[in-house]
Design an enzyme around this catalytic site. Sequence first.
Site, PDB file in Angstrom:
ATOM      1  N   LYS A  24       0.833  -1.206   0.000  1.00  0.00           N
ATOM      2  CA  LYS A  24       0.000   0.000   0.000  1.00  0.00           C
ATOM      3  C   LYS A  24       0.869   1.258   0.000  1.00  0.00           C
ATOM      4  CE  LYS A  24      -3.758  -0.260   2.423  1.00  0.00           C
ATOM      5  NZ  LYS A  24      -4.294  -0.599   3.731  1.00  0.00           N
ATOM      6  N   ARG A  93      -2.917   3.332   8.634  1.00  0.00           N
ATOM      7  CA  ARG A  93      -3.280   2.088   7.925  1.00  0.00           C
ATOM      8  C   ARG A  93      -2.094   1.138   7.870  1.00  0.00           C
ATOM      9  NH1 ARG A  93      -7.626   3.027   4.098  1.00  0.00           N
ATOM     10  NH2 ARG A  93      -8.407   5.130   4.402  1.00  0.00           N
ATOM     11  N   GLY A 102      -7.795  -7.448   4.945  1.00  0.00           N
ATOM     12  CA  GLY A 102      -8.559  -7.529   6.187  1.00  0.00           C
ATOM     13  C   GLY A 102      -7.837  -8.189   7.349  1.00  0.00           C
ATOM     14  N   MET A 104      -5.004  -7.121   8.944  1.00  0.00           N
ATOM     15  CA  MET A 104      -4.399  -6.226   9.934  1.00  0.00           C
ATOM     16  C   MET A 104      -5.278  -4.993  10.094  1.00  0.00           C
ATOM     17  SD  MET A 104      -0.460  -6.800   8.950  1.00  0.00           S
ATOM     18  CE  MET A 104      -0.784  -6.394   7.285  1.00  0.00           C
ATOM     19  N   ARG A 339      -4.062  -1.557  -5.980  1.00  0.00           N
ATOM     20  CA  ARG A 339      -3.262  -2.791  -5.991  1.00  0.00           C
ATOM     21  C   ARG A 339      -3.667  -3.586  -7.214  1.00  0.00           C
ATOM     22  NH1 ARG A 339      -6.411  -4.871  -0.713  1.00  0.00           N
ATOM     23  NH2 ARG A 339      -8.414  -5.126  -1.701  1.00  0.00           N
ATOM     24  N   HIS A 455      -3.383 -45.421  -8.294  1.00  0.00           N
ATOM     25  CA  HIS A 455      -3.911 -45.854  -9.593  1.00  0.00           C
ATOM     26  C   HIS A 455      -5.115 -44.999  -9.986  1.00  0.00           C
ATOM     27  CE1 HIS A 455      -6.641 -48.370 -12.059  1.00  0.00           C
ATOM     28  NE2 HIS A 455      -5.523 -48.645 -12.708  1.00  0.00           N
ATOM     29  N   ARG A 561       0.015 -45.704 -22.985  1.00  0.00           N
ATOM     30  CA  ARG A 561       0.249 -46.874 -22.124  1.00  0.00           C
ATOM     31  C   ARG A 561      -0.630 -48.017 -22.643  1.00  0.00           C
ATOM     32  NH1 ARG A 561       0.187 -42.551 -17.828  1.00  0.00           N
ATOM     33  NH2 ARG A 561       1.957 -42.886 -16.432  1.00  0.00           N
ATOM     34  N   SER A 813      12.755 -40.959 -22.965  1.00  0.00           N
ATOM     35  CA  SER A 813      11.648 -40.289 -22.296  1.00  0.00           C
ATOM     36  C   SER A 813      11.746 -40.600 -20.805  1.00  0.00           C
ATOM     37  CB  SER A 813      10.312 -40.784 -22.856  1.00  0.00           C
ATOM     38  OG  SER A 813       9.253 -40.139 -22.187  1.00  0.00           O
ATOM     39  N   GLY A 815      10.740 -41.315 -17.325  1.00  0.00           N
ATOM     40  CA  GLY A 815       9.563 -41.732 -16.552  1.00  0.00           C
ATOM     41  C   GLY A 815       9.824 -41.331 -15.107  1.00  0.00           C
ATOM     42  N   ASN A 817       7.963 -40.769 -12.673  1.00  0.00           N
ATOM     43  CA  ASN A 817       7.228 -41.402 -11.562  1.00  0.00           C
ATOM     44  C   ASN A 817       8.095 -42.508 -10.980  1.00  0.00           C
ATOM     45  OD1 ASN A 817       5.110 -39.797 -12.398  1.00  0.00           O
ATOM     46  ND2 ASN A 817       4.113 -41.417 -13.564  1.00  0.00           N
ATOM     47  N   ASP A 818       8.539 -43.410 -11.850  1.00  0.00           N
ATOM     48  CA  ASP A 818       9.390 -44.497 -11.364  1.00  0.00           C
ATOM     49  C   ASP A 818      10.766 -43.987 -10.958  1.00  0.00           C
ATOM     50  OD1 ASP A 818       8.007 -47.011 -11.315  1.00  0.00           O
ATOM     51  OD2 ASP A 818       7.739 -46.784 -13.465  1.00  0.00           O
ATOM     52  N   CYS A 881       7.722 -38.008 -19.529  1.00  0.00           N
ATOM     53  CA  CYS A 881       6.313 -38.415 -19.595  1.00  0.00           C
ATOM     54  C   CYS A 881       5.756 -38.785 -18.228  1.00  0.00           C
ATOM     55  CB  CYS A 881       6.105 -39.537 -20.595  1.00  0.00           C
ATOM     56  SG  CYS A 881       6.963 -41.047 -20.148  1.00  0.00           S
ATOM     57  N   TYR A 901      10.841 -32.021 -25.121  1.00  0.00           N
ATOM     58  CA  TYR A 901       9.393 -31.956 -24.931  1.00  0.00           C
ATOM     59  C   TYR A 901       8.995 -32.417 -23.538  1.00  0.00           C
ATOM     60  CZ  TYR A 901       9.187 -37.055 -25.582  1.00  0.00           C
ATOM     61  OH  TYR A 901       9.357 -38.399 -25.446  1.00  0.00           O
TER      62      TYR A 901
HETATM   63  C1  PEP Z   1       6.832 -43.088 -15.149  1.00  0.00           C
HETATM   64  O1  PEP Z   1       7.343 -43.973 -14.480  1.00  0.00           O
HETATM   65  O2  PEP Z   1       7.045 -41.884 -14.958  1.00  0.00           O
HETATM   66  C2  PEP Z   1       5.882 -43.428 -16.217  1.00  0.00           C
HETATM   67  C3  PEP Z   1       5.436 -42.521 -17.061  1.00  0.00           C
HETATM   68  O3  PEP Z   1       5.428 -44.705 -16.226  1.00  0.00           O
HETATM   69  P1  PEP Z   1       4.239 -45.226 -15.303  1.00  0.00           P
HETATM   70  O4  PEP Z   1       3.702 -44.061 -14.554  1.00  0.00           O
HETATM   71  O5  PEP Z   1       3.277 -45.843 -16.232  1.00  0.00           O
HETATM   72  O6  PEP Z   1       4.953 -46.204 -14.451  1.00  0.00           O
HETATM   73 MG    MG Z   2       7.084 -46.032 -15.196  1.00  0.00          MG
END
Ligand code: PEP
Ligand code: MG
Length: 929
Positions: A24, A93, A102, A104, A339, A455, A561, A813, A815, A817-818, A881, A901
């Site tokens: 402010k 103020r 709101g 203070m 603001r 899942h 997949r 690519s 992965g 997650n794994d 991915c 990508y």
């Molecule tokens: C991963 O492991 O990131 C992946 C894309 O494979 P999934 O999630 O199917 O194991």
């Molecule tokens: Mg995987």
Amino acid sequence: MNRSTFIYTFAQGDASDKIRLGGKGANLCAMTQIGLNVPPGFVITTEACLSYLDGNQLPGGLMADVRAHIAELEHKTGKGFGNEANPLLISVRSGSAMSMPGMMDTILNLGLNAATLEGLIRVTGSPRFAYDAWRRFIQLFGKIAMGIDDETFDGAMVATKHKHGVTQDVDLTAAQLKELADRFLAIYREQTGHAFPADPYEQLRHSIEAVFRSWNGKRAVDYRRQFRITKEMANGTAVNVVMMVFGNMGEDSATGVGFTRNPATGENAIYGEYLTNAQGEDVVAGIRTPKPIAEMVQEMPDLYRQLVELRNRLEAHYKEVQDFEFTIEKGRLYCLQTRNGKMNAHAMVRTSVEMFMDGLISKERALMRIAPMLLEQLLVPTLNPTHKVEPLARGLPASPGAASGRIVFDADTAEQRCKVGEKVILVREETKPEDIHGFFAAQAILTSRGGKTSHAAVVARGMGKPCVSGCDAIRIDVRERRAEVGGTVLHEGDVITIDGTTGYVYPGQMSMVEPEFFAELATLLSWADEAARLKVLANADTPRDASRARQYGAMGIGLCRTERMFNEPQRLPIVQEMILADTTEARRDALERLLPIQREDFKGIFKAMTGLPVTVRLLDPPMHEFLPTASQLEFEISHLRHLQRVTRSVAELPDTLRLLDPELPRDYVESLAKLQESLVRYREAQRDDKLLTRREAMLKKVHLLSEVNPMLGHRGVRLGITFPEIYEMQIHAILEAAAECVKEGIDTHPEIMVPQVCDAEELRRVKTLVDAAKASIEARYGVALHFKFGSMVEVVRACMRAASLAEVAEFFSFGTNDLTQATFSFSREDAENKFLPQYVAAGILPNNPFEVLDVKGVGRLMKLAVGWGRDTRPDLVVGICGEHGGQPDSIRFCHYAGLDYVSCSAPRVPIARLAAAQAKLREKEYDEA
Ligand code: PEP
Ligand code: MG
């Protein structure tokens, strides 16, 4: 520290220093310095606040400085602080670096006492106005500086109105307001034990201290915790001391709030409300209904013109939509604060596009001013924000969007009810791959167990369906077809609504706001694509998902997949046959029946993605995921055995009866003969025998396939090596689909991707299958096939062996997650359900690494792999991915790490496109630490 730096006038303060001056204060300085009509005043810095909070007293000499600045203010305004003839009144103020609306405190009309009150009456000629200001000040000062309960004052106000038979504050006369102010003064004395301070400097000192203290008030502390406002973002509050201007000085006075553009639609028109002859708090308190700003054109045409001029100058300076407050005092317009306006996603997008078109901002700014995650609300149905329904429970917001439907407790029922046109919500403790048909049928998924990467969550996100996971307040009893939450019992068929954006579960049907991909969004995202270096692909498993991803602007499929296709109800029995096969021939036989089905799937996807790359991943999960669990099979087997025992006993019934009494069977001769006859037929058909044999074989296989740690077990390429016929079938299906597309003139760019690779030799073995298939299919179809062959990188060793992997793979690519599981040695589900939330809350980890890429660990591995891979193959294409491919901070890292990508679920594609552009635009600022 030089104490003179604790105070700046609005003409002096550095408008870019929000940390010291607060938002402010900085804006008041900016507006003053660009020549807008701001009431004069000064800012006491956040450093003074911190010093006060630290030592429990104002920094030495601060009040002397305040006096000097008040003297300057007196000089500027021609009024005197405490001066009976022409009193200067001020507001005090709060204002920190981060907007905390709101949270203070603010005190108005400071400087009033018995003497200046008389002066104010003389100057304004309005006793009513003066007493009104006086009673407001006593209440605010009493409450904020002295901690007197607001209700004590409000009670006195109600009593006064009641006594004089009026309902509205504005209906009280001057004499009645005087009476009320006297009552307030008495309350003050009763509550504090001393008289209301007459000395304006004493009033000011108490007020400054109170505003400083409000930084550590419960409200403010809770707010900062909730919105994760750290000390680096805002530390302490500044105090703004500003000359009071009054919107309640008659019909040529007014007060209001405005947005430079409509915050709900983004429309380029001044938007807001005002009230004539009123104070700001009257607008906020809703005592009188304010009028739309558009009505000012008629009521105060010249001031309306000035207001539009103010609006234009604010936008021209800030290059951002502003939310501002104004007061008109006796025909003179003042801007009291401004603001950046908070807007919904639709308005943000529209204003970005229009402000660029108007030449107000650059394209870069148009892209940078929108937080990518905000776009999420534009792509999924959301609950009508005005609803007042109390939720039943809250789980994890696992996949955004809201949906209503009837509860079903299993996938088969979901499918049956969907077929007859019912909208259903699949409610399960947790889901498994064999529930996939239930996902297709359901509007949304609710589970009582599992995290945001369970899942259910992953599949729902992939399909763009709302999901609330881990809602452990819901106890599900599938056999009884009921669920219980709190005291409420829900039966199958009852309607509920879930909101996957917030995690709330509601009873009954609720109204929704539908998403729309509107023109400005398409324009903004096309600019994003021009600016970005990273391409954005989608994770999609079916032709339908692929088409949707394309509508959202996906530049191809980065992960298909294939196992998701195996789980469809007509296919699962064939897949199970393939798994149960004892010989390679038997397995090939089942695979041959699967091949045309997969080929059709791939054709559908290739067609949906004409001209764009489609990366198909060969089978990844362990085989047992396609079979029922051991306990389910044991349950069925025991039932079948029991059935056999019963039918056998019934068949023996006539003989048993004869033993008891030879005459007995004669009484039942006919019915027994019939029963025996049908039992013979039943036994000859051997239905139960066949079923039992199949179930027992399945159980044997389930035991055989059972693994201590299936996620680290016989899956991915390891399956492809040990059962090459499975991968062979899939490779044929992909390449035959491609060949058919080529023949039909469809521009197809298939890519074959191998999961769970840890060594180049694995890739070589699969490549041999690919080469053989290519040769035979090219010969058979008479076409040349062009495709890429690549590897998932999701095993730590794959990162370490990236240089040799790249000898075979044309693309990588990640992965993640794994790779995240493997890098942390955390099992995802266990981590999210058991200890990760505490790790994050305790600051051991900054985020859940399954949601936001762990740049320092997983990210370093990725960078090594990218570097080593490209040493071998300079044109190696690299993408991601895993789930992180749709998360803006992770995308920023992917840009920095040189990926080509990112691939994410379809609804995340627009978010990723914007994030990719921002990553490029901010690449110089990237700080790995
Ligand atoms: C991963 O492991 O990131 C992946 C894309 O494979 P999934 O999630 O199917 O194991
Ligand atoms: Mg995987």
